[in-house]
Design a protein around this motif. Structure first.
Motif, PDB file in Angstrom:
ATOM      1  N   ILE A   1       4.009  -8.630  -7.429  1.00  0.00           N
ATOM      2  CA  ILE A   1       3.685  -7.882  -6.209  1.00  0.00           C
ATOM      3  C   ILE A   1       2.508  -6.960  -6.486  1.00  0.00           C
ATOM      4  CG2 ILE A   1       4.548  -6.155  -4.571  1.00  0.00           C
ATOM      5  CD1 ILE A   1       7.383  -7.335  -5.136  1.00  0.00           C
ATOM      6  N   LYS A   2       1.489  -7.037  -5.667  1.00  0.00           N
ATOM      7  CA  LYS A   2       0.291  -6.224  -5.879  1.00  0.00           C
ATOM      8  C   LYS A   2       0.501  -4.832  -5.288  1.00  0.00           C
ATOM      9  CE  LYS A   2      -2.127  -9.560  -3.964  1.00  0.00           C
ATOM     10  NZ  LYS A   2      -1.221 -10.715  -4.145  1.00  0.00           N
ATOM     11  N   LEU A   3       0.216  -3.816  -6.067  1.00  0.00           N
ATOM     12  CA  LEU A   3       0.426  -2.430  -5.649  1.00  0.00           C
ATOM     13  C   LEU A   3      -0.908  -1.723  -5.467  1.00  0.00           C
ATOM     14  CD1 LEU A   3       3.338  -1.449  -8.068  1.00  0.00           C
ATOM     15  CD2 LEU A   3       3.506  -2.346  -5.744  1.00  0.00           C
ATOM     16  N   ILE A   4      -1.026  -0.997  -4.366  1.00  0.00           N
ATOM     17  CA  ILE A   4      -2.219  -0.195  -4.087  1.00  0.00           C
ATOM     18  C   ILE A   4      -1.740   1.239  -3.903  1.00  0.00           C
ATOM     19  CG2 ILE A   4      -4.247   0.082  -2.620  1.00  0.00           C
ATOM     20  CD1 ILE A   4      -3.609  -2.790  -1.566  1.00  0.00           C
ATOM     21  N   PRO A   5      -1.864   2.087  -4.920  1.00  0.00           N
ATOM     22  CA  PRO A   5      -1.355   3.458  -4.805  1.00  0.00           C
ATOM     23  C   PRO A   5      -2.278   4.348  -3.986  1.00  0.00           C
ATOM     24  CG  PRO A   5      -2.366   3.130  -6.945  1.00  0.00           C
ATOM     25  CD  PRO A   5      -2.410   1.801  -6.251  1.00  0.00           C
ATOM     26  N   ASN A   6      -1.747   5.472  -3.541  1.00  0.00           N
ATOM     27  CA  ASN A   6      -2.511   6.496  -2.821  1.00  0.00           C
ATOM     28  C   ASN A   6      -3.254   5.926  -1.624  1.00  0.00           C
ATOM     29  OD1 ASN A   6      -1.876   8.738  -4.562  1.00  0.00           O
ATOM     30  ND2 ASN A   6      -3.208   7.797  -6.078  1.00  0.00           N
ATOM     31  N   ALA A   7      -2.567   5.091  -0.846  1.00  0.00           N
ATOM     32  CA  ALA A   7      -3.231   4.412   0.267  1.00  0.00           C
ATOM     33  C   ALA A   7      -2.453   4.599   1.558  1.00  0.00           C
ATOM     34  CB  ALA A   7      -3.385   2.926  -0.040  1.00  0.00           C
TER      35      ALA A   7
ATOM     36  N   ALA B   1       0.862  -1.173   0.000  1.00  0.00           N
ATOM     37  CA  ALA B   1       0.000   0.000   0.000  1.00  0.00           C
ATOM     38  C   ALA B   1       0.905   1.231   0.000  1.00  0.00           C
ATOM     39  CB  ALA B   1      -0.910  -0.002   1.217  1.00  0.00           C
ATOM     40  N   VAL B   2       0.990   1.903  -1.138  1.00  0.00           N
ATOM     41  CA  VAL B   2       1.924   3.008  -1.330  1.00  0.00           C
ATOM     42  C   VAL B   2       1.221   4.330  -1.020  1.00  0.00           C
ATOM     43  CG1 VAL B   2       3.483   4.146  -2.949  1.00  0.00           C
ATOM     44  CG2 VAL B   2       3.047   1.692  -3.161  1.00  0.00           C
ATOM     45  N   ASN B   3       1.781   5.099  -0.107  1.00  0.00           N
ATOM     46  CA  ASN B   3       1.203   6.404   0.215  1.00  0.00           C
ATOM     47  C   ASN B   3       1.727   7.451  -0.766  1.00  0.00           C
ATOM     48  OD1 ASN B   3       0.056   8.634   1.397  1.00  0.00           O
ATOM     49  ND2 ASN B   3       0.570   8.015   3.482  1.00  0.00           N
ATOM     50  N   GLY B   4       1.513   7.192  -2.036  1.00  0.00           N
ATOM     51  CA  GLY B   4       1.967   8.069  -3.109  1.00  0.00           C
ATOM     52  C   GLY B   4       1.421   7.573  -4.425  1.00  0.00           C
ATOM     53  N   LEU B   5       1.855   8.241  -5.503  1.00  0.00           N
ATOM     54  CA  LEU B   5       1.344   7.889  -6.825  1.00  0.00           C
ATOM     55  C   LEU B   5       1.873   6.561  -7.325  1.00  0.00           C
ATOM     56  CD1 LEU B   5       1.638  11.377  -8.567  1.00  0.00           C
ATOM     57  CD2 LEU B   5      -0.469  10.215  -7.911  1.00  0.00           C
ATOM     58  N   CYS B   6       3.125   6.235  -6.967  1.00  0.00           N
ATOM     59  CA  CYS B   6       3.724   5.031  -7.520  1.00  0.00           C
ATOM     60  C   CYS B   6       4.814   4.532  -6.585  1.00  0.00           C
ATOM     61  CB  CYS B   6       4.310   5.295  -8.913  1.00  0.00           C
ATOM     62  SG  CYS B   6       5.693   6.466  -8.914  1.00  0.00           S
TER      63      CYS B   6
END
Length: 652
Positions: free
Chosen positions: A568-574, A541-546
């Protein structure tokens, strides 16, 4: 005399009529030091350090040949007679140290990064084929513009020749304008510049012939080109070899690199990060060495003189570009030739302060050697006017460099570290996937410190009484930081660790791991890669755009590619909001809407650090000169830590 093992690297080489004293090359690279398109004192000081350090050849950063060549706002320009004075100063300086100097002549075509006043530039190319990376749609060059630009190349070479520069390098690498004419996928013209190989090379051939006619027989003319653009829309190795063979009668050498500026995947190879194997380009260049009758230079993560010597011995190249190695240690050639290998400060390929600064529009430097780019201020440190007793508290990169510089200047230095070894957070960083070389930061500092009488006290936690007992004249506080624990609502249904705990050996629970990535740097991706290889199912869970949003571009893009390959599963802006009963609650950081994840067994929080500065607050009233450096000021990166160690120790 050269050390026996490096006899190939330190043998001279003749290029046309010019003899270069060794095979170490500083390739053309942007420094962001020019401010008005001309060579200034800062750039001269920067290159002087490399000439004094023993580089055989310096190729200057690109010089624009036409007003439309301004792909950034801080490149050199070789379009007016006034430029000659700066190039003459550069030539005289390099020659005074026995170093030859070439200048790159350049037009980017459609590869335009930025323009003045925040506006988009008018971009030109062989045809109207768009650039993927910068999202530029170029205008096809008409004959008048082709003639203008071609004349600009020739005039620029004439200025270099007049200034005493030893040669020019025609830049066809990384998908720049000459390569755009060469490519069947970009050059869609139906006139005399398009179609057959002969036509697609006409732009380059006409310019190279005219440069020879406009200069002299002893003037070196080379070409930089990507041996493979490593992009589906670019030139491949077979095409490039054919191009080099066709242009060989007009060239004195070719300088091979990899990649293209036109795509994210291709651009990674412009300055390949530490995830790439050292010297990996050499695996692809022997075919060029065998297929050409002119010298072959190469560059691509060659950061150790032993590697360069072996490449030359194996017939993969005639010269090795070691640009970042020279940014990290300008004295590397002299040290290698004098068998001082342990004293070489080896580049770790982090890209943070070299090309990372360039992409921010700032003058380049090095996280290990912050004197780079600051030669006028810190290039020659003066001995202290008064020897003082300096107490450095904290043995991470900040404290180590402060102790080193203070000792070099003649102070009596003691360094106290609460742990069992020096290194601070770099000891954790080196454990991340494909980041082992980051430990070189500590290895290099330890070696440099061993040359000085520094009293190192490990397992020593310092308090106010200890400082009073030591009676120092100066205290340098480098007590670093500790993991930040973000307050959330949670139960015990999911195991929650921080990044430090995982790297220090605490194992995740279950099968599914979620990393929460507030830092948006290389910590979460590095841990994720380790976890995948251990068999875990991983999400970030990325606290950003990418992924890697705060990192140098090529490091970021390599991490993104690796995450995709590994699934790897990415969740942006989280951001993490909380968890209970086995359910993780995330919040979108722009819409504030909730997101729920089921089946997570372990959370590893990469939430950054908080400063550790309690001792500093307690020492402020003692009347002792006190300086804070590194993360105890505010948590940042190794670059700030090492630089502040230099900055403070240089003024004590």
């Amino acid at each position: 005399m050269a050390y026996q093992a490096l006899e190939h690297l330190f043998s001279p080489i003749q290029v046309r009529h010019t003899t270069i004293k060794n095979r170490i090359l500083s390739t053309g690279h942007d420094t962001t030091m020019p401010v008005d398109g001309t060579i200034n004192e800062r750039l001269l000081a920067y290159q002087r350090a490399r000439a004094e350090g023993g580089a055989g050849l310096i190729v200057l950063q690109v010089s624009g040949v036409h007003e439309s060549a301004r792909y950034t706002t801080h490149l050199l320009m070789a379009t007016e007679p006034e430029c000659v004075d700066g190039y003459r100063k550069m030539a005289e300086m390099c020659h005074a140290h026995g170093t030859k100097v070439f200048a790159q002549i350049f037009h980017p075509g459609r590869e335009i990064m930025e323009a003045g006043e925040g506006l988009l530039a008018v971009a030109y190319s062989a045809s109207a084929v768009p650039n993927e990376r910068f999202h530029v749609m170029p205008k096809p060059l008409n004959q008048r513009m082709i003639d203008e630009i071609s004349a600009g190349y020739v005039q620029a070479a004439r200025y270099m020749h007049e200034a005493g520069i030893d040669g020019v390098e025609f830049v066809a690498s990384h998908g720049y304008l000459p390569a755009q004419f060469m490519s069947t996928q970009i050059n869609l013209r139906e006139d005399e510049y398009g179609g057959s190989l002969e036509n697609r090379l006409r732009f380059s051939v006409d310019i190279l012939k005219a440069i020879r006619a406009a200069t002299s027989d002893d003037f070196v003319i080379g070409m930089r080109i990507s041996a493979d653009e490593l992009d589906g829309g670019g030139l491949d190795a077979d095409e490039v070899l054919e191009i080099c063979q066709a242009l060989q009668p007009h060239l004195d050498y070719v300088n091979l690199t990899l990649g293209t500026s036109a795509s994210l995947g291709g651009a990674v190879h412009i300055a390949p990060p530490m995830a790439f194997k050292a010297g990996y380009i050499a695996e692809q260049t022997k075919v060029f060495k065998d297929g050409l009758n002119i010298p072959v230079f190469i560059a691509g993560r060659i950061n150790q003189p032993q590697d360069a010597d072996l490449i030359i011995k194996n017939g993969q190249a005639d010269m090795c570009g070691m640009t970042r190695a020279l940014i990290c240690d300008p004295k590397m050639p002299n040290k290698a030739q004098n068998n001082q290998f342990d004293d070489i400060r080896a580049c770790i390929g982090c890209n943070q302060a070299c090309i990372g600064h360039f992409h921010k529009g700032q003058p380049i430097s090095c996280i290990q050697h912050p004197q780079t780019g600051r030669e006028q201020q810190y290039g020659s440190l003066q001995a202290a006017s008064e020897r003082k007793k300096v107490m450095v508290i904290g043995g991470g990169p900040a404290g180590m460099n402060a102790a080193l510089i203070a000792a070099q200047r003649g102070h009596e230095v003691s360094l106290y570290e609460s742990g069992k070894q020096l290194g601070g957070q770099a000891l954790l960083a080196q454990q991340l996937a494909r980041r082992a070389e980051f430990g070189g930061l500590i290895t290099n500092l330890l070696q440099a410190m061993s040359q000085h009488n520094i009293d190192i006290q490990l397992n020593s936690r310092v308090d106010v009484a200890a400082v009073q007992a030591a009676k120092p004249d100066v205290v340098v506080l480098a007590t670093g930081a500790a993991p930040y624990e973000r307050p959330i609502e949670a139960d015990d249904s999911i195991l929650k660790l921080n990044a430090w705990q995982y790297l220090q050996g605490t194992a995740p629970r279950g099968k599914s791991v979620l990393l929460t990535d507030w830092r948006c740097d290389w910590v979460a991706p590095g841990i994720a890669e380790l976890l995948v290889k251990q068999g875990f199912d991983v999400s970030i869970a990325v606290n950003g755009l990418c992924l890697g949003e705060t990192l140098p571009l090529y490091v970021r893009d390599d991490l993104s590619a690796t995450a995709q390959r590994l699934g790897i599963k990415l969740i942006p802006n989280a951001r993490l909001y909380g968890y209970d009963n086995g359910t993780v609650y995330l919040q979108h950081n722009t819409s504030a809407e909730a997101m729920e994840l089921e089946g997570i067994d372990t959370i590893i929080a990469c939430d950054g650090q908080v400063s550790v500065d309690e001792l500093g607050d307690a020492l402020e009233d003692l009347g002792i000169a006190l300086y804070r450096i590194g993360d105890c000021n505010t948590p940042r990166t190794a670059e700030e830590a090492v630089y502040e160690g230099l900055k403070i120790a240089a003024m004590i």
